[in-house]
Design an enzyme around this catalytic site. Structure first.
Site, PDB file in Angstrom:
ATOM      1  N   HIS A   1      54.910  -0.402 -38.980  1.00 46.24           N
ATOM      2  CA  HIS A   1      55.687  -1.412 -38.255  1.00 46.24           C
ATOM      3  C   HIS A   1      55.975  -2.570 -39.207  1.00 46.24           C
ATOM      4  O   HIS A   1      55.591  -2.521 -40.387  1.00 46.24           O
ATOM      5  CB  HIS A   1      54.944  -1.858 -37.000  1.00 46.24           C
ATOM      6  CG  HIS A   1      53.528  -2.263 -37.264  1.00 46.24           C
ATOM      7  ND1 HIS A   1      53.194  -3.362 -38.024  1.00 46.24           N
ATOM      8  CD2 HIS A   1      52.346  -1.694 -36.899  1.00 46.24           C
ATOM      9  CE1 HIS A   1      51.880  -3.462 -38.089  1.00 46.24           C
ATOM     10  NE2 HIS A   1      51.341  -2.461 -37.433  1.00 46.24           N
TER      11      HIS A   1
ATOM     12  N   HIS B   1      53.134  -3.861 -41.532  1.00 49.28           N
ATOM     13  CA  HIS B   1      52.930  -3.094 -42.770  1.00 49.28           C
ATOM     14  C   HIS B   1      54.036  -3.408 -43.777  1.00 49.28           C
ATOM     15  O   HIS B   1      53.784  -3.552 -44.971  1.00 49.28           O
ATOM     16  CB  HIS B   1      52.984  -1.591 -42.483  1.00 49.28           C
ATOM     17  CG  HIS B   1      51.912  -1.078 -41.572  1.00 49.28           C
ATOM     18  ND1 HIS B   1      52.173  -0.652 -40.298  1.00 49.28           N
ATOM     19  CD2 HIS B   1      50.585  -0.910 -41.766  1.00 49.28           C
ATOM     20  CE1 HIS B   1      51.046  -0.223 -39.743  1.00 49.28           C
ATOM     21  NE2 HIS B   1      50.068  -0.377 -40.607  1.00 49.28           N
TER      22      HIS B   1
ATOM     23  N   GLN C   1      35.981   6.090 -40.796  1.00 49.92           N
ATOM     24  CA  GLN C   1      35.872   4.723 -40.278  1.00 49.92           C
ATOM     25  C   GLN C   1      35.966   4.681 -38.747  1.00 49.92           C
ATOM     26  O   GLN C   1      35.913   3.608 -38.161  1.00 49.92           O
ATOM     27  CB  GLN C   1      36.904   3.803 -40.923  1.00 49.92           C
ATOM     28  CG  GLN C   1      38.337   4.038 -40.478  1.00 49.92           C
ATOM     29  CD  GLN C   1      39.321   3.227 -41.304  1.00 49.92           C
ATOM     30  OE1 GLN C   1      39.441   3.402 -42.506  1.00 49.92           O
ATOM     31  NE2 GLN C   1      40.020   2.302 -40.651  1.00 49.92           N
TER      32      GLN C   1
ATOM     33  N   VAL D   1      52.082 -10.553 -38.816  1.00 52.50           N
ATOM     34  CA  VAL D   1      53.432 -10.472 -38.238  1.00 52.50           C
ATOM     35  C   VAL D   1      53.282 -10.203 -36.744  1.00 52.50           C
ATOM     36  O   VAL D   1      52.505  -9.334 -36.335  1.00 52.50           O
ATOM     37  CB  VAL D   1      54.251  -9.345 -38.912  1.00 52.50           C
ATOM     38  CG1 VAL D   1      55.625  -9.221 -38.276  1.00 52.50           C
ATOM     39  CG2 VAL D   1      54.366  -9.605 -40.407  1.00 52.50           C
TER      40      VAL D   1
ATOM     41  N   MET E   1      51.536  -7.400 -34.228  1.00 52.89           N
ATOM     42  CA  MET E   1      51.985  -6.010 -34.343  1.00 52.89           C
ATOM     43  C   MET E   1      50.802  -5.132 -34.729  1.00 52.89           C
ATOM     44  O   MET E   1      49.974  -5.522 -35.553  1.00 52.89           O
ATOM     45  CB  MET E   1      53.084  -5.902 -35.385  1.00 52.89           C
ATOM     46  CG  MET E   1      54.361  -6.533 -34.901  1.00 52.89           C
ATOM     47  SD  MET E   1      55.742  -6.059 -35.933  1.00 52.89           S
ATOM     48  CE  MET E   1      57.025  -6.971 -35.114  1.00 52.89           C
ATOM     49  N   SER E   2      50.721  -3.974 -34.101  1.00 58.53           N
ATOM     50  CA  SER E   2      49.638  -3.034 -34.370  1.00 58.53           C
ATOM     51  C   SER E   2      50.113  -1.638 -33.995  1.00 58.53           C
ATOM     52  O   SER E   2      50.837  -1.472 -33.004  1.00 58.53           O
ATOM     53  CB  SER E   2      48.416  -3.394 -33.522  1.00 58.53           C
ATOM     54  OG  SER E   2      47.514  -2.306 -33.479  1.00 58.53           O
TER      55      SER E   2
ATOM     56  N   ARG F   1      48.401   0.451 -32.654  1.00 56.98           N
ATOM     57  CA  ARG F   1      47.765   0.775 -31.369  1.00 56.98           C
ATOM     58  C   ARG F   1      48.524   0.189 -30.180  1.00 56.98           C
ATOM     59  O   ARG F   1      48.229   0.550 -29.040  1.00 56.98           O
ATOM     60  CB  ARG F   1      46.316   0.296 -31.353  1.00 56.98           C
ATOM     61  CG  ARG F   1      45.417   1.109 -32.271  1.00 56.98           C
ATOM     62  CD  ARG F   1      43.941   0.795 -32.048  1.00 56.98           C
ATOM     63  NE  ARG F   1      43.073   1.760 -32.703  1.00 56.98           N
ATOM     64  CZ  ARG F   1      42.463   1.557 -33.871  1.00 56.98           C
ATOM     65  NH1 ARG F   1      42.618   0.426 -34.511  1.00 56.98           N
ATOM     66  NH2 ARG F   1      41.697   2.495 -34.397  1.00 56.98           N
TER      67      ARG F   1
HETATM   68  P1  AMP Z   1      46.461  -0.109 -40.715  1.00 51.89           P
HETATM   69  O1  AMP Z   1      47.536   0.899 -40.909  1.00 51.89           O
HETATM   70  O2  AMP Z   1      46.314  -0.581 -39.302  1.00 51.89           O
HETATM   71  O3  AMP Z   1      45.150   0.311 -41.353  1.00 51.89           O
HETATM   72  O4  AMP Z   1      46.913  -1.411 -41.514  1.00 51.89           O
HETATM   73  C1  AMP Z   1      47.231  -1.346 -42.882  1.00 51.89           C
HETATM   74  C2  AMP Z   1      47.362  -2.744 -43.413  1.00 51.89           C
HETATM   75  O5  AMP Z   1      48.405  -3.440 -42.705  1.00 51.89           O
HETATM   76  C3  AMP Z   1      46.086  -3.588 -43.236  1.00 51.89           C
HETATM   77  O6  AMP Z   1      45.887  -4.388 -44.394  1.00 51.89           O
HETATM   78  C4  AMP Z   1      46.411  -4.420 -42.030  1.00 51.89           C
HETATM   79  O7  AMP Z   1      45.704  -5.646 -41.995  1.00 51.89           O
HETATM   80  C5  AMP Z   1      47.893  -4.665 -42.218  1.00 51.89           C
HETATM   81  N1  AMP Z   1      48.519  -5.027 -40.956  1.00 51.89           N
HETATM   82  C6  AMP Z   1      48.449  -4.355 -39.776  1.00 51.89           C
HETATM   83  N2  AMP Z   1      49.107  -5.018 -38.797  1.00 51.89           N
HETATM   84  C7  AMP Z   1      49.598  -6.149 -39.368  1.00 51.89           C
HETATM   85  C8  AMP Z   1      50.360  -7.256 -38.881  1.00 51.89           C
HETATM   86  N3  AMP Z   1      50.751  -7.338 -37.608  1.00 51.89           N
HETATM   87  N4  AMP Z   1      50.682  -8.233 -39.758  1.00 51.89           N
HETATM   88  C9  AMP Z   1      50.283  -8.168 -41.059  1.00 51.89           C
HETATM   89  N5  AMP Z   1      49.571  -7.146 -41.573  1.00 51.89           N
HETATM   90  C10 AMP Z   1      49.225  -6.152 -40.746  1.00 51.89           C
END
Ligand code: AMP
Length: 277
Positions: free
Chosen positions: A31, A34, A58, A173, A181-182, A184
């Site tokens: 998203h 990332h 994890q 973000v 943003m996530s 999930r």
């Molecule tokens: P993930 O795919 O959830 O493991 O996230 C990969 C990377 O993207 C990690 O360093 C997260 O902290 C970062 N990340 C995830 N969501 C956001 C967001 N909304 N804003 C900034 N960075 C993010």
């Protein structure tokens, strides 16, 4: 953009790159959050490598490893649009062959918050990130403020184990209504999606109270908790006002602090945080 699945291919391509290499580790289902990391990596380096890997070690057995959203084709399309050089998409067998038996344990900063709620989580994170760093050998690596404790754990690991990689934190973000943003967020029903804005509202309240001069961390935690409890779909896991570096809970806010929380909205566990300057 080259997409590789094996460690040998990733290493071979990495060796051909000159200049600085920026690395963004992700679990995919990308998203704008990332992509903000990828953009920063592009600005700050001659080449960018992204990994997409849902790291099984994890996740605890009760968590959502199997259900974690995946859409590799879409992810690759987005990364092509950002001019990424190499995408590393390993399999579980490639990362964790049967004889695998070495782990990275970071003490102290992992004991609280996410570490307390998710035993073993940071051991899995630190181990996979150490492996990815050894494979990719980046100059700089980019992590989101959204997962502030994770970024702190990685920074500690890199310093303690003399990895010589610069760790860059990128601001969170958010959607237009403040929800971080996530990947999930896709789990949320429309009603839950609406309820999920309570996390940002509680963090904003914490910041307002702090800016209004409140120094009693307990009072801020209590106000945040009361606000969240008004949302029927929300179930608090933790609400924290902690030292921004060590993540130790504060009584008196006399130094840079971080407000952070983990809240279940229905079955979906969401986390967010906000620095309280
Ligand atoms: P993930 O795919 O959830 O493991 O996230 C990969 C990377 O993207 C990690 O360093 C997260 O902290 C970062 N990340 C995830 N969501 C956001 C967001 N909304 N804003 C900034 N960075 C993010």
């Amino acid at each position: 953009m080259q997409v590789v699945k094996t460690i040998a291919e990733a290493r071979a391509l990495r060796q051909k790159l000159g200049g600085t290499v920026g690395f963004v580790p992700t679990m995919g289902y990308l998203h704008e959050g990332h992509l903000a990391l990828v953009k920063q990596a592009s600005i700050g380096n001659s080449a960018v490598i992204v990994s997409i890997y849902v790291n099984p070690v994890q996740f605890s057995p009760r968590e959502d490893f199997g259900a974690y959203p995946r859409d590799l084709d879409r992810d690759l399309e987005l990364l092509r649009g950002e001019g990424v050089d190499i995408v590393f998409v390993p399999s579980d067998d490639e990362m964790y062959p049967p004889e695998f038996s070495s782990w990275v344990d970071v003490d102290k900063v992992t004991e609280r918050l996410e570490g307390a709620s998710r035993p073993g989580h940071f051991r899995g994170v630190a181990t996979v990130v150490a492996k990815l760093f050894n494979i990719v050998q980046p100059t700089k690596a980019y992590f989101g403020q959204k997962d502030a404790q994770q970024a702190g754990v990685i920074k500690r690991m890199v310093a303690d184990l003399n990895m010589g990689i610069e760790i860059v934190f990128v601001p969170t973000v958010r959607e237009s209504d403040g929800l971080a943003m996530s990947s999930r967020n896709i789990y949320l029903s429309p009603g839950e999606r609406q309820a999920a804005t309570i996390l940002f509202k509680a963090l904003t309240l914490a910041r307002q109270l702090r800016q209004g001069g409140e120094k009693d961390a307990g009072k801020i935690r209590w106000q945040m908790t009361s606000l969240i409890q008004k949302e029927p779909l929300a179930q608090i896991d933790y609400v924290s006002i902690a030292d921004a570096e060590t993540l130790e809970e504060l009584n008196l806010i006399d130094r840079p602090a971080l407000a952070s929380l983990a809240v279940r909205i229905g079955k979906t566990r969401l986390i967010d945080n906000m620095p309280l300057e």
